[in-house]
Design an enzyme around this catalytic site. Structure first.
Site, mmCIF file in Angstrom:
data_model
loop_
_atom_site.group_PDB
_atom_site.id
_atom_site.type_symbol
_atom_site.label_atom_id
_atom_site.label_comp_id
_atom_site.label_asym_id
_atom_site.label_seq_id
_atom_site.Cartn_x
_atom_site.Cartn_y
_atom_site.Cartn_z
ATOM 1 N N HIS A 106 0.852 -1.186 0.000
ATOM 2 C CA HIS A 106 0.000 0.000 0.000
ATOM 3 C C HIS A 106 0.890 1.238 0.000
ATOM 4 O O HIS A 106 1.997 1.217 0.539
ATOM 5 C CB HIS A 106 -0.895 0.041 1.247
ATOM 6 C CG HIS A 106 -2.027 -0.932 1.209
ATOM 7 N ND1 HIS A 106 -2.216 -1.888 2.180
ATOM 8 C CD2 HIS A 106 -3.035 -1.092 0.316
ATOM 9 C CE1 HIS A 106 -3.289 -2.601 1.880
ATOM 10 N NE2 HIS A 106 -3.804 -2.140 0.762
ATOM 11 N N LYS A 136 -3.939 -0.259 -8.273
ATOM 12 C CA LYS A 136 -5.165 0.540 -8.241
ATOM 13 C C LYS A 136 -4.939 1.766 -7.381
ATOM 14 O O LYS A 136 -4.035 1.810 -6.542
ATOM 15 C CB LYS A 136 -6.342 -0.282 -7.711
ATOM 16 C CG LYS A 136 -6.229 -0.708 -6.254
ATOM 17 C CD LYS A 136 -7.384 -1.621 -5.847
ATOM 18 C CE LYS A 136 -7.289 -2.022 -4.382
ATOM 19 N NZ LYS A 136 -8.357 -2.957 -3.982
#
Length: 241
Positions: A106, A136
């Site tokens: 992340h 994403k």
């Protein structure tokens, strides 16, 4: 560069990500990393620096938000539609041939700086040299201000083993480690402020933005026991030690 948006009625399946579950059997990918940790680590240390040629004419954050059901840029399929709060990017011709083993990163930045962070990273994310086939980014217009993926974890990078037998090669691990270090440096150089790291993730002290989780052997709730287990993951250790 405007995003190419072919007039095709294509169905783009969601990312093939395995949900976290309790008691997950350790896959062969993990066993291979554990059994060959010292050898892989030594090989990585001897390898030269990786170079990532940045992609040019890539969409900005506004352009990503307008990608709709299907668009293409630099060999990546893009989609941002429906009620999904994420804008997805997937390499049309994947470079990694193995099955997803749960390893992901992340990137957490200040909520208001997501467009600036994307601008800083886009040339690397779309690079043909990038080891990341799927990633994403949060569409900040679709999430409430206090949501988990609003305060942090706005970017997710999914890492897949590069070999067909779903094992990581030393060269790919080295390239991945160099790539995430490059992402960290780029965000810092551009004055991006870090966001809230997810409770589920772990990261070394020198990572300001990136964090790690294996979603086959952990959940979003986190906890110290989970974080300790993640710190012992051989993939994480090869990225940080």
């Amino acid at each position: 560069m405007p995003i190419n948006r072919p007039n095709l009625n294509l169905h783009i399946p969601p990312l093939n990500i395995v949900a976290a579950y309790d008691g997950a059997e350790i896959p062969s990918t993990n066993k291979h990393l554990k059994n060959n940790f010292n050898s892989l680590h030594n090989q990585m240390r001897k390898m030269p620096l990786s170079h990532f040629k940045e992609a040019l004419d890539v969409p900005d954050y506004s352009g990503m938000r307008q990608s709709g059901f299907f668009a293409m840029s630099q060999g990546f399929q893009l989609n941002n539609h429906g009620y999904d709060v994420f804008i997805h990017a997937r390499r049309e011709s994947p470079q990694s041939l193995g099955k997803f083993a749960g390893d992901k990163f992340h990137i957490s930045v200040l909520r208001d700086m997501v467009p600036q962070a994307f601008q800083a990273l886009s040339g690397l994310l779309f690079s043909e040299d990038s080891p990341v086939d799927k990633w994403k980014v949060t569409d900040m217009e679709k999430v409430v201000q206090q949501a988990r993926v609003s305060l942090g974890a706005q970017f997710t990078l999914y890492i897949k083993p590069d070999q067909e037998n779903s094992q990581y090669s030393a060269s790919f691990l080295h390239k991945t480690r160099q790539f995430i270090e490059c992402l960290e440096s780029r965000l810092s150089e551009n004055g991006v402020i870090s966001g809230q790291c997810p409770e589920s993730d772990v990261h070394p002290e020198n990572w300001k933005y990136l964090s790690y989780r294996n979603e086959l052997r952990s959940g979003r709730d986190g906890g110290e026991m989970q974080r300790q287990a993640l710190r012992e993951e051989p993939f994480y250790r090869l990225m940080t030690e």
